[in-house]
Design an enzyme around this catalytic site. Structure first.
Site, PDB file in Angstrom:
ATOM      1  N   ARG A  72      43.157  -4.289  21.490  1.00 30.50           N
ATOM      2  CA  ARG A  72      41.991  -4.287  20.454  1.00 30.50           C
ATOM      3  C   ARG A  72      41.133  -3.057  20.527  1.00 30.50           C
ATOM      4  O   ARG A  72      40.602  -2.344  19.857  1.00 30.50           O
ATOM      5  CB  ARG A  72      41.271  -5.561  20.513  1.00 30.50           C
ATOM      6  CG  ARG A  72      42.242  -6.794  20.194  1.00 30.50           C
ATOM      7  CD  ARG A  72      41.011  -8.124  19.855  1.00 30.50           C
ATOM      8  NE  ARG A  72      40.645  -8.512  21.062  1.00 30.50           N
ATOM      9  CZ  ARG A  72      41.219  -9.378  21.988  1.00 30.50           C
ATOM     10  NH1 ARG A  72      42.453 -10.267  21.645  1.00 30.50           N
ATOM     11  NH2 ARG A  72      40.713  -9.729  23.192  1.00 30.50           N
TER      12      ARG A  72
ATOM     13  N   LYS B  88      26.067  -9.192  10.058  1.00 32.67           N
ATOM     14  CA  LYS B  88      26.937  -9.764   8.909  1.00 32.67           C
ATOM     15  C   LYS B  88      26.983 -11.290   9.263  1.00 32.67           C
ATOM     16  O   LYS B  88      27.396 -11.557  10.374  1.00 32.67           O
ATOM     17  CB  LYS B  88      28.156  -8.966   8.674  1.00 32.67           C
ATOM     18  CG  LYS B  88      28.776  -9.451   7.340  1.00 32.67           C
ATOM     19  CD  LYS B  88      30.310  -9.149   7.309  1.00 32.67           C
ATOM     20  CE  LYS B  88      31.010 -10.368   8.129  1.00 32.67           C
ATOM     21  NZ  LYS B  88      32.442 -10.359   7.829  1.00 32.67           N
TER      22      LYS B  88
ATOM     23  N   GLU C  36      26.746 -12.292   3.108  1.00 33.05           N
ATOM     24  CA  GLU C  36      28.159 -12.221   2.395  1.00 33.05           C
ATOM     25  C   GLU C  36      28.640 -13.763   1.945  1.00 33.05           C
ATOM     26  O   GLU C  36      29.011 -14.710   2.672  1.00 33.05           O
ATOM     27  CB  GLU C  36      29.184 -11.802   3.493  1.00 33.05           C
ATOM     28  CG  GLU C  36      30.379 -11.770   2.845  1.00 33.05           C
ATOM     29  CD  GLU C  36      31.746 -11.230   3.547  1.00 33.05           C
ATOM     30  OE1 GLU C  36      31.428 -11.020   4.946  1.00 33.05           O
ATOM     31  OE2 GLU C  36      32.761 -11.156   3.324  1.00 33.05           O
TER      32      GLU C  36
ATOM     33  N   LYS D 109      26.788  -8.666   0.076  1.00 33.38           N
ATOM     34  CA  LYS D 109      28.368  -8.513   0.105  1.00 33.38           C
ATOM     35  C   LYS D 109      29.106  -9.523  -0.666  1.00 33.38           C
ATOM     36  O   LYS D 109      29.648 -10.530   0.087  1.00 33.38           O
ATOM     37  CB  LYS D 109      28.729  -8.367   1.613  1.00 33.38           C
ATOM     38  CG  LYS D 109      30.354  -8.225   1.886  1.00 33.38           C
ATOM     39  CD  LYS D 109      30.627  -7.778   3.260  1.00 33.38           C
ATOM     40  CE  LYS D 109      32.060  -7.880   3.514  1.00 33.38           C
ATOM     41  NZ  LYS D 109      32.200  -6.932   4.924  1.00 33.38           N
TER      42      LYS D 109
END
Ligand code: 13P
Length: 340
Positions: free
Chosen positions: A47, A137, A178, A220
């Site tokens: 990752r 977010k 979002e 978003k």
């Protein structure tokens, strides 16, 4: 700097003509799924190697103004030993962080889900800020089916998103809010639009109740598209018209930017839809992107876990960032897909 100036400086850096946000904030199960598709094991080192490669793409900052990172990435280093949030900053890209703790089935609302992570959020934000994050977010999802999303879920999810946004702003962190009406299902384009309108309306009502400063947040949302299992085919122009109509009805002009999620659209669809919206002319807000899959899919396919593919991987990401940069001006054409 006072909190107001700090939030404004972050918004100014994130909302720029011809640029958008890159989401590389896949949670551990999600990144494992993406890696599995290219036959790569999701180890911490894989990752790190992949995200280091993505974030060190030369000139990425020409089209990307913000990157959403996952918690683990904040403390990882690039191959050259630079902290990854610092690497973003060096490219002129604002580093941000996904702060929700994922979703779970909502009690007493069959088929609906709710997102967790509010407890201790304030303390976590302080830590993320020390590590370089300037925005956050948080994602809530809405399933379209016969009985969902329920009124209860629409209200509860709006409340959670607004609480999150208020907590972020109090810490000097810009919230990306979002609400994702999911693409799964056989619903029509008009049903997606109807549900999204109710969801966004309820969300802004909650943001208002929680005194969230609209000038200092980014929305978003999903685009208006028929469900994946619906045979209805739509053109980018139809998607654009419906999406802009719903946003005009629900999102106050004080919001500086709307950065769409790609939500399972192909990279080409996501770019063409955004382009069509920006071709409709001036809107009260910037219409931009905050894509995960639609920016990264070609790069992941090029990478395949092999460092020898580094150049190809970065070229694939750069190409999608560039095309979405053009779509920000309504200047994308399908012919540009084959540009070198
Ligand atoms: P997609 O563009 O792949 O939907 O991802 C964006 C995102 O951040 C979802 O939370």
């Amino acid at each position: 700097m006072n909190i107001h100036d700090e939030l404004q400086a972050t918004i100014t850096a994130m909302v720029q003509k011809g640029k958008g946000v890159l989401a590389v904030d896949e949670s551990s199960p999600t990144i494992a799924k993406r890696f599995k598709a290219i036959d790569v094991e999701s180890t911490e080192e894989n990752r790190r190697a992949y995200r280091s490669l993505i974030l060190s793409t030369p000139d990425l900052g020409k089209f990307i103004s913000g990157v959403i990172l996952f918690e683990e990435t904040l403390e990882q280093n690039s191959d050259d030993g630079i902290r990854l949030p610092e690497l973003c900053a060096q490219q002129g890209i604002v580093p941000g962080i996904k702060v929700d703790k994922g979703k779970l089935a909502m009690a007493n609302a069959v088929g609906d889900e709710i997102t967790q992570g509010l407890d201790g959020l304030e303390e976590r934000l302080k830590g993320y800020k020390d590590l370089g994050a300037r925005f956050a977010k948080w994602r809530n999802v809405y399933h379209i089916a016969q009985m969902t999303p329920s009124r209860l879920a629409i209200e509860a999810n709006a409340e959670v998103l607004a609480r999150y946004a208020a907590i972020c702003q109090a810490q000097g962190i810009v919230p990306i809010v979002e609400p994702e009406v999911l693409i799964d299902g056989d619903h029509s384009l008009s049903r997606c639009s109807e549900v999204s309108e109710v969801v966004f309306h309820e969300l802004f009502h909650a943001l208002h109740r929680h005194h969230v400063v609209l000038e200092h947040m980014i929305l978003k949302p999903n685009m208006m598209i028929p469900g994946k299992q619906n045979p209805q085919k739509t053109t980018p122009e139809e998607v654009a018209e419906q999406t802009v109509r719903v946003l005009n009805r629900t999102v106050p002009a004080a919001v500086p930017s709307i950065n769409f999620l790609s939500g399972g659209l192909t990279p080409e669809e996501a770019t063409a839809n955004l382009n069509a919206m920006n071709q409709l002319g001036q809107h009260p807000w910037e219409l931009s992107f905050s894509y995960g899959r639609a920016l990264q899919e070609p790069a992941l396919q090029a990478w395949k876990g092999d460092a020898a593919n580094a150049k190809k991987t970065q070229a694939a990401l750069y190409q999608r960032a560039r095309l979405n940069g053009a779509a920000r001006y309504g200047k994308y054409t399908a012919a540009m897909e084959s540009d070198e």
